[in-house]
Design a protein around this motif. Structure first.
Motif, PDB file in Angstrom:
ATOM      1  N   THR A  22      30.365  46.123  36.250  1.00 40.72           N
ATOM      2  CA  THR A  22      30.814  45.207  35.203  1.00 40.72           C
ATOM      3  C   THR A  22      30.042  45.367  33.904  1.00 40.72           C
ATOM      4  O   THR A  22      30.433  44.797  32.882  1.00 40.72           O
ATOM      5  CB  THR A  22      30.685  43.759  35.691  1.00 40.72           C
TER       6      THR A  22
ATOM      7  N   SER B 173      48.091  50.997  44.722  1.00 39.86           N
ATOM      8  CA  SER B 173      48.375  49.840  43.866  1.00 39.86           C
ATOM      9  C   SER B 173      47.276  48.794  43.968  1.00 39.86           C
ATOM     10  O   SER B 173      46.842  48.227  42.956  1.00 39.86           O
ATOM     11  CB  SER B 173      49.728  49.228  44.248  1.00 39.86           C
TER      12      SER B 173
ATOM     13  N   PHE C 199      44.970  47.650  40.885  1.00 38.86           N
ATOM     14  CA  PHE C 199      44.965  46.234  40.516  1.00 38.86           C
ATOM     15  C   PHE C 199      43.551  45.672  40.564  1.00 38.86           C
ATOM     16  O   PHE C 199      43.140  44.908  39.679  1.00 38.86           O
ATOM     17  CB  PHE C 199      45.872  45.432  41.454  1.00 38.86           C
ATOM     18  N   GLY C 200      42.786  46.048  41.591  1.00 39.77           N
ATOM     19  CA  GLY C 200      41.406  45.580  41.685  1.00 39.77           C
ATOM     20  C   GLY C 200      40.559  46.069  40.525  1.00 39.77           C
ATOM     21  O   GLY C 200      39.770  45.297  39.952  1.00 39.77           O
ATOM     22  N   ARG C 201      40.725  47.335  40.173  1.00 51.23           N
ATOM     23  CA  ARG C 201      39.967  47.868  39.037  1.00 51.23           C
ATOM     24  C   ARG C 201      40.370  47.170  37.735  1.00 51.23           C
ATOM     25  O   ARG C 201      39.524  46.897  36.876  1.00 51.23           O
ATOM     26  CB  ARG C 201      40.198  49.377  38.915  1.00 51.23           C
ATOM     27  N   TYR C 202      41.663  46.891  37.607  1.00 47.76           N
ATOM     28  CA  TYR C 202      42.139  46.189  36.412  1.00 47.76           C
ATOM     29  C   TYR C 202      41.641  44.744  36.385  1.00 47.76           C
ATOM     30  O   TYR C 202      41.204  44.246  35.342  1.00 47.76           O
ATOM     31  CB  TYR C 202      43.669  46.213  36.382  1.00 47.76           C
ATOM     32  N   TYR C 203      41.684  44.075  37.531  1.00 42.86           N
ATOM     33  CA  TYR C 203      41.274  42.670  37.608  1.00 42.86           C
ATOM     34  C   TYR C 203      39.805  42.503  37.234  1.00 42.86           C
ATOM     35  O   TYR C 203      39.440  41.552  36.532  1.00 42.86           O
ATOM     36  CB  TYR C 203      41.532  42.135  39.019  1.00 42.86           C
ATOM     37  N   TYR C 204      38.974  43.421  37.698  1.00 42.96           N
ATOM     38  CA  TYR C 204      37.540  43.338  37.407  1.00 42.96           C
ATOM     39  C   TYR C 204      37.160  44.086  36.127  1.00 42.96           C
ATOM     40  O   TYR C 204      35.973  44.234  35.830  1.00 42.96           O
ATOM     41  CB  TYR C 204      36.742  43.888  38.591  1.00 42.96           C
ATOM     42  N   ASP C 205      38.171  44.532  35.399  1.00 44.89           N
ATOM     43  CA  ASP C 205      37.966  45.195  34.107  1.00 44.89           C
ATOM     44  C   ASP C 205      37.012  46.392  34.241  1.00 44.89           C
ATOM     45  O   ASP C 205      36.042  46.526  33.495  1.00 44.89           O
ATOM     46  CB  ASP C 205      37.423  44.200  33.076  1.00 44.89           C
ATOM     47  N   THR C 206      37.318  47.245  35.191  1.00 42.75           N
ATOM     48  CA  THR C 206      36.475  48.421  35.411  1.00 42.75           C
ATOM     49  C   THR C 206      37.274  49.726  35.302  1.00 42.75           C
ATOM     50  O   THR C 206      36.864  50.754  35.833  1.00 42.75           O
ATOM     51  CB  THR C 206      35.811  48.354  36.801  1.00 42.75           C
TER      52      THR C 206
END
Length: 653
Positions: A140, A314, A318-325
């Motif tokens: 992060t 997917s 989505f997880g990478r996008y959600y945690y902004d990574t």
């Protein structure tokens, strides 16, 4: 081999059934209700039928004793040859690594295998592996490179269960793990190649398997991922892909393997389309009639597997996008490492096709610019206009792909599907196309996934060529083509061995980089460190200053050079005993030049952590009894404050 081929011993000759003829003759019946079969001799020309085989496909009883021997001969060939090629795949790396004069941690290995890297050494909670990037920074944080590879870290951690161990033997063990994984990967690639191009002739199938495995094992672009432990995730990711495309893999095991792939290397997601298309092609090869209808039918049993692959991909994205990574901080992308990263508009549009063309050349074992661990500024110059002759290469590649696509479309479903499979593996080069932000500019390791397509299709092409000459009894052409193939593989063997030795030591690796990229600012900087005292026996301050001056000349914005200048100058000040007379006017120029460089090092984000300690210690000692030094100190502090003010204004804007 599971090719469905039949072989019999007839009059001391090996015979094979023709799969095309078999499919036709299976539908026709003789008067007695039994299917007709025609046995062809592998070494006969024309369509002559063996006189020892009667109408009912019965071989003379006195010849039947030969069948087990010949069948066993083919069986043992299928056992021995893969073992021999596996030994070659290991030896080509083991020999240069084991007999190398220098065995030391190189480049990223210095950090990955350092005593202070808690995630690898096992001194931190194992859950931190899932929170941090590959370099130990929290995902992060703004300074993270977003390389999330927990499985790769856990594998390194498992190899260091005894805690801190800095012996060279441990480095050799780490490298041999990479060698073993790569040899296993070469075997897997050869098996998948036989599934993509099934052949009823077991000899042809064995040739295909052998050639494919050797080409992959001897591919020069794999060296930096095999020898350097820090680059191992790239071969782990492709190994998972080989497991995923095999339709015999249980769906639960497929699920687990795909999770390992996603957590081994972030570039694994770009292999998803290639995995699905390769899986479909292999499934379609199992059908008796190969047409568009059977292709649709082949897709149905694969739907659960495709669902697992697409679903996990997917969830990962989505997880990478959600945690902004997902996105790397653009400020971490340096011109010295990725020369084209900051290009925009027309210049970017013209330059990145050249980068793609270079990688495709490397994929085909053709290295148009030479071997280097890094191709920083100004190793490969950008394309400024359409008149640049270098655009011939990407244009030629694009035209070749277009013509091939048209030809395959005209030839039918099978050829089109195979072209799509090759194109999908070629598309794994997408990260370096310029559409997304990546920290790497040009790197051999990025071609590993795409090299699968080249090795399999090249293996098939060579197998067809050898079989064509053999069937036509053109022994001269067969021997000539075999010799050329052997010479090519010998050349690959030499290139791999030489490059593997270079990757065992920093000096040899950096020197090879400087030979390939004499105008690389970073390569000149790194070599300057070698000659400024990193290797005491190589110390040559004059040469070190020459190299660092050249680096600054090539890239005036490369702020790392200030710290290297400052360290060399500090050594000279100590050797000349100038600190005993800091207020001597004759020494003022030397001190001021050093102080300017030291302050510039503190203001450089990439050297600040190292320079700040010397900055504080130096001024604490110098300002203790010198008023003149205090004035110079205030001037340098003002420079830093002005720089901070400029950055704050830029941040507000």
């Amino acid at each position: 081999m599971k090719d469905g081929a039949s072989s019999k011993g007839v009059a001391g000759k090996v015979t094979f059934s023709d799969p095309i003829d078999d499919s036709k003759k299976a539908s026709s019946k003789k008067k007695n209700g039994k299917p007709k079969e025609l046995i062809k001799l592998a070494k006969n020309d024309g369509n002559k039928v063996d006189p020892d085989v009667n109408e009912n496909n019965a071989v003379r009883s006195d010849e039947e004793s030969d069948a087990p021997k010949l069948s066993g001969y083919l069986y043992w060939l299928n056992v021995i040859i893969p073992i021999v090629t596996h030994g070659i795949a290991i030896w080509v790396y083991f020999a240069p690594i084991y007999y190398a004069e220098v065995q030391e941690k190189v480049l990223d290995e210095i950090h990955i295998l350092s005593d202070n890297f808690a995630d690898v050494r096992g001194t931190s909670p194992w859950t931190d592996v899932f929170k941090n990037d590959y370099w130990g920074r929290p995902m992060t944080k703004i300074d993270s490179h977003k390389s999330w590879r927990p499985f790769s870290i856990l594998l390194l951690r498992w190899l260091n269960l005894d805690g801190v161990d800095t012996t060279l033997d441990r480095i050799f063990v780490h490298r041999m793990i990479g060698v073993i994984i790569h040899a296993s990967l070469a075997e897997s690639v050869s098996v998948v190649g036989c599934q993509l191009f099934p052949d009823a002739n077991p000899v042809s199938s064995l040739i295909l398997r052998t050639i494919t495995k050797l080409i992959f094992a001897l591919h020069p672009c794999h060296v930096e991922a095999v020898v350097n432990s820090a680059n191992r995730p790239h071969i782990l990711a492709l190994l998972v892909s080989m497991i995923a495309v095999d339709c015999r893999t249980h769906i639960v095991f497929l699920y687990a393997a795909y999770v390992i792939g996603l957590t081994s290397a972030e570039t694994f997601i770009f292999q998803m389309p290639a995995i699905i298309l390769t899986m479909l092609a292999i499934q379609w090869n199992m059908t008796t009639e190969r047409n568009l209808s059977s292709l649709r039918s082949s897709l149905i049993p694969l739907l659960p597997r495709i669902f697992v692959v697409c679903g996990l991909t997917s969830v990962y994205l989505f997880g990478r996008y959600y945690y902004d990574t997902l996105q790397i901080n653009p400020e971490l992308i340096r011109k010295a490492e990725n020369a084209f990263a900051h290009y925009e508009g027309k210049r970017r549009l013209l330059s990145f096709p050249l980068v793609v063309a270079i990688h495709i050349g490397k994929m085909f074992t053709i290295d148009p610019i030479g071997s280097s661990h890094e191709y920083g500024f100004d190793c490969v110059r950008g394309v400024e206009s359409e008149d640049d002759f270098r655009l011939i290469y990407p244009a030629g590649i694009a035209l070749t792909l277009l013509v091939t696509a048209i030809v395959c479309l005209k030839r039918g479903t099978g050829a089109t599907l195979m072209f799509l499979v090759f194109a999908a593996w070629l598309a794994t080069l997408f990260p370096i196309c310029g559409f997304i932000t990546v920290g790497t500019f040009i790197a051999d390791r990025l071609t590993i996934a795409s090299s699968f397509g080249f090795c399999v299709f090249a293996g098939k092409a060579l197998t067809m060529l050898f079989c064509h000459f053999h069937e036509r009894k053109n022994n001269e052409a067969l021997i000539t083509s075999a010799l050329f193939c052997l010479m090519w593989m010998s050349n690959l063997y030499g290139r791999v061995s030489k490059r593997a030795v270079e990757w065992t030591g920093n000096l040899s690796l950096l020197q090879s980089s400087l030979d390939t990229c004499p105008r690389s600012a970073k390569s000149n900087l790194e070599m300057s460190k070698i000659y400024s005292g990193l290797y005491p026996e190589k110390t040559n301050i004059t040469h070190a200053l020459l190299l660092i001056s050249r680096a600054e000349e090539i890239d005036p914005d490369f702020c790392d050079v200030h710290w290297q200048f400052a360290q060399i100058m500090f050594q000279n000040l100590q050797k000349g005993f100038f600190f005993s007379h800091p207020d001597d006017p004759r020494n003022l120029d030397r001190f001021e030049e050093f102080e300017d460089r030291l302050t510039s090092s503190v203001m450089c984000s990439h050297s600040a952590n190292s320079a700040i300690t010397l900055f504080q210690t130096y001024w604490k000692l110098l300002t203790k009894d010198s008023n003149r030094a205090k004035l110079r100190y205030e001037r340098q502090l003002q420079r830093i404050q002005d720089k901070i003010g400029i950055k704050q204004n830029q941040a507000q804007v």
